[in-house]
Motif scaffolding. Structure first.
Motif, PDB file in Angstrom:
ATOM      1  N   PHE A 133      75.289  97.928 -10.366  1.00  0.00           N
ATOM      2  CA  PHE A 133      75.307  97.691 -11.809  1.00  0.00           C
ATOM      3  C   PHE A 133      74.423  96.493 -12.166  1.00  0.00           C
ATOM      4  CE2 PHE A 133      79.912  99.459 -11.733  1.00  0.00           C
ATOM      5  CZ  PHE A 133      79.419 100.760 -11.683  1.00  0.00           C
ATOM      6  N   ASP A 134      74.482  95.436 -11.364  1.00  0.00           N
ATOM      7  CA  ASP A 134      73.645  94.259 -11.625  1.00  0.00           C
ATOM      8  C   ASP A 134      72.165  94.608 -11.514  1.00  0.00           C
ATOM      9  OD1 ASP A 134      75.791  92.604 -12.103  1.00  0.00           O
ATOM     10  OD2 ASP A 134      75.849  91.768 -10.068  1.00  0.00           O
ATOM     11  N   TYR A 135      71.799  95.394 -10.502  1.00  0.00           N
ATOM     12  CA  TYR A 135      70.407  95.815 -10.345  1.00  0.00           C
ATOM     13  C   TYR A 135      69.939  96.590 -11.581  1.00  0.00           C
ATOM     14  CZ  TYR A 135      66.407  98.586  -8.870  1.00  0.00           C
ATOM     15  OH  TYR A 135      65.177  99.197  -8.820  1.00  0.00           O
ATOM     16  N   CYS A 136      70.790  97.485 -12.059  1.00  0.00           N
ATOM     17  CA  CYS A 136      70.419  98.282 -13.232  1.00  0.00           C
ATOM     18  C   CYS A 136      70.246  97.405 -14.465  1.00  0.00           C
ATOM     19  CB  CYS A 136      71.474  99.363 -13.475  1.00  0.00           C
ATOM     20  SG  CYS A 136      71.464 100.686 -12.235  1.00  0.00           S
ATOM     21  N   ARG A 137      71.130  96.466 -14.645  1.00  0.00           N
ATOM     22  CA  ARG A 137      71.006  95.547 -15.784  1.00  0.00           C
ATOM     23  C   ARG A 137      69.703  94.756 -15.707  1.00  0.00           C
ATOM     24  NH1 ARG A 137      77.049  92.812 -16.342  1.00  0.00           N
ATOM     25  NH2 ARG A 137      78.005  94.456 -17.618  1.00  0.00           N
ATOM     26  N   LYS A 149      66.831  96.908 -16.699  1.00  0.00           N
ATOM     27  CA  LYS A 149      66.970  97.543 -18.014  1.00  0.00           C
ATOM     28  C   LYS A 149      67.246  99.057 -17.904  1.00  0.00           C
ATOM     29  CE  LYS A 149      64.288  94.129 -20.604  1.00  0.00           C
ATOM     30  NZ  LYS A 149      64.331  93.119 -19.561  1.00  0.00           N
ATOM     31  N   ILE A 150      68.028  99.409 -16.892  1.00  0.00           N
ATOM     32  CA  ILE A 150      68.485 100.793 -16.737  1.00  0.00           C
ATOM     33  C   ILE A 150      69.882 100.885 -17.333  1.00  0.00           C
ATOM     34  CG2 ILE A 150      69.094 102.611 -15.081  1.00  0.00           C
ATOM     35  CD1 ILE A 150      67.040 101.203 -13.173  1.00  0.00           C
ATOM     36  N   ARG A 151      70.044 101.750 -18.297  1.00  0.00           N
ATOM     37  CA  ARG A 151      71.317 101.850 -19.004  1.00  0.00           C
ATOM     38  C   ARG A 151      72.337 102.618 -18.165  1.00  0.00           C
ATOM     39  NH1 ARG A 151      69.233 103.884 -24.747  1.00  0.00           N
ATOM     40  NH2 ARG A 151      71.442 103.669 -25.305  1.00  0.00           N
ATOM     41  N   LEU A 152      73.595 102.274 -18.331  1.00  0.00           N
ATOM     42  CA  LEU A 152      74.676 102.829 -17.523  1.00  0.00           C
ATOM     43  C   LEU A 152      75.646 103.634 -18.377  1.00  0.00           C
ATOM     44  CD1 LEU A 152      75.473  99.608 -15.460  1.00  0.00           C
ATOM     45  CD2 LEU A 152      74.203 101.610 -14.655  1.00  0.00           C
ATOM     46  N   GLY A 153      76.238 104.672 -17.767  1.00  0.00           N
ATOM     47  CA  GLY A 153      77.240 105.465 -18.463  1.00  0.00           C
ATOM     48  C   GLY A 153      78.107 106.214 -17.463  1.00  0.00           C
ATOM     49  N   ILE A 154      79.125 106.896 -17.972  1.00  0.00           N
ATOM     50  CA  ILE A 154      80.047 107.675 -17.140  1.00  0.00           C
ATOM     51  C   ILE A 154      80.307 109.016 -17.815  1.00  0.00           C
ATOM     52  CG2 ILE A 154      82.443 107.843 -16.297  1.00  0.00           C
ATOM     53  CD1 ILE A 154      82.441 104.777 -16.074  1.00  0.00           C
ATOM     54  N   ILE A 155      80.296 110.084 -17.017  1.00  0.00           N
ATOM     55  CA  ILE A 155      80.792 111.397 -17.446  1.00  0.00           C
ATOM     56  C   ILE A 155      81.824 111.830 -16.420  1.00  0.00           C
ATOM     57  CG2 ILE A 155      80.280 113.822 -17.900  1.00  0.00           C
ATOM     58  CD1 ILE A 155      77.417 113.032 -18.565  1.00  0.00           C
ATOM     59  N   THR A 156      83.040 112.118 -16.865  1.00  0.00           N
ATOM     60  CA  THR A 156      84.094 112.517 -15.947  1.00  0.00           C
ATOM     61  C   THR A 156      84.898 113.681 -16.500  1.00  0.00           C
ATOM     62  OG1 THR A 156      86.112 111.779 -14.815  1.00  0.00           O
ATOM     63  CG2 THR A 156      85.627 110.725 -16.896  1.00  0.00           C
ATOM     64  N   ASN A 157      85.269 114.600 -15.629  1.00  0.00           N
ATOM     65  CA  ASN A 157      86.173 115.690 -15.989  1.00  0.00           C
ATOM     66  C   ASN A 157      87.615 115.235 -15.852  1.00  0.00           C
ATOM     67  OD1 ASN A 157      84.187 117.560 -16.516  1.00  0.00           O
ATOM     68  ND2 ASN A 157      84.487 118.754 -14.656  1.00  0.00           N
ATOM     69  N   GLY A 158      88.466 115.701 -16.764  1.00  0.00           N
ATOM     70  CA  GLY A 158      89.890 115.427 -16.632  1.00  0.00           C
ATOM     71  C   GLY A 158      90.551 115.172 -17.976  1.00  0.00           C
ATOM     72  N   PRO A 159      91.887 115.137 -17.986  1.00  0.00           N
ATOM     73  CA  PRO A 159      92.612 114.823 -19.223  1.00  0.00           C
ATOM     74  C   PRO A 159      92.239 113.438 -19.738  1.00  0.00           C
ATOM     75  CG  PRO A 159      94.099 115.699 -17.544  1.00  0.00           C
ATOM     76  CD  PRO A 159      92.794 115.437 -16.866  1.00  0.00           C
ATOM     77  N   HIS A 160      92.122 113.300 -21.047  1.00  0.00           N
ATOM     78  CA  HIS A 160      91.599 112.076 -21.649  1.00  0.00           C
ATOM     79  C   HIS A 160      92.387 110.835 -21.226  1.00  0.00           C
ATOM     80  CE1 HIS A 160      91.000 109.461 -25.455  1.00  0.00           C
ATOM     81  NE2 HIS A 160      90.151 109.107 -24.521  1.00  0.00           N
TER      82      HIS A 160
END
Length: 249
Positions: free
Chosen positions: A107-111, A114-125
């Protein structure tokens, strides 16, 4: 590559650990059996996930099915009641998760780049949200770019859920890269949406037949940062070559 998006379960944390603690609280399953048991559990979970999401079967029925079938594979015939009891213990344990130690550096390397981070996950909210809170993921990734299938009504590997992230990021599909442990949901889903994909195959599963290929395959989380650095370097080199080509036209 301008954005790096992560799967949650068995990617950002080791999902076998809370499962192992739950099973061994009730059954004398040996550590040597646990890897095969967990892989079977995930396979049976995938079998009934869509049916449970669509409401064709109850969530409880899907939990009973996956637990009983997986335990039967390693020689344990359990009742519906015990299967649910183990499942409840497993869910309790998922409220006490630890982020795999390799990710803060990623995550630090991406910051820094300037690489943006996100999450996509399957499952109940609410179930997935509880896991994210346990991992304290908002320290690195905002809720705005965290997509939970149970909240949006679309699941991986559907192209639509990847398109939702593209819209949130205001980027192009080719700017996006996804990291996940499931070839079918994560790699095939991302590639079908026009993204790059890194397959975190730490369970060393056999690749299924597919028209898609991962851009990189990683079998140990320790290798992931180096692979990300290579993909970023390649993206920069490719961009510079394209700009030089335009300048020479």
């Amino acid at each position: 590559m301008k954005a790096l998006i992560f799967d949650l379960d068995d990617t950002l944390y080791n999902q076998e650990e809370p499962f192992k603690r739950a099973v061994q609280a009730y059954l004398p399953v040996q550590d040597g059996q646990m890897g095969d048991l967990y892989i079977a559990f995930r396979l049976y979970a995938d079998e009934v996930f869509e049916a449970a999401t669509a409401g064709d079967i109850t969530l409880e029925s899907s939990h009973i099915y996956r637990m009983k079938r997986a335990l039967a594979d390693v020689g344990y015939a359990v009742s519906d009641e015990l299967a649910i009891t183990i499942q409840q213990e497993y869910q309790e344990n998922q409220g006490k998760l630890s982020l795999s130690p390799e990710f803060p550096a990623i995550f630090d390397y991406c910051r820094q780049n300037k690489i943006r981070l996100g999450i996509i996950t399957n499952g109940p909210h609410l179930h997935q949200l509880r896991k994210l809170q346990s991992l304290e993921m908002t320290n690195w990734i905002s809720e705005y770019v965290t997509i939970i299938s149970g909240q949006v009504g679309v699941t991986k590997p559907s192209k639509e859920i990847f398109d939702l992230m593209v819209e949130k990021m205001q980027l192009l599909p080719e700017d996006m890269c996804y990291v996940g442990d499931s070839f079918e949901n994560d790699v095939a889903g991302a590639k079908a949406a026009g993204w790059k994909a890194i397959w975190l195959n730490h369970r060393k599963r056999k690749q299924p037949q597919s028209p898609y290929q991962a851009d990189a395959v990683v079998e140990e989380r320790e290798e992931l940062l180096g692979v990300i650095e290579q993909l970023v370097s390649h993206s920069v080199t490719q961009f510079e070559a394209e700009q030089q080509g335009k300048a020479n036209e």
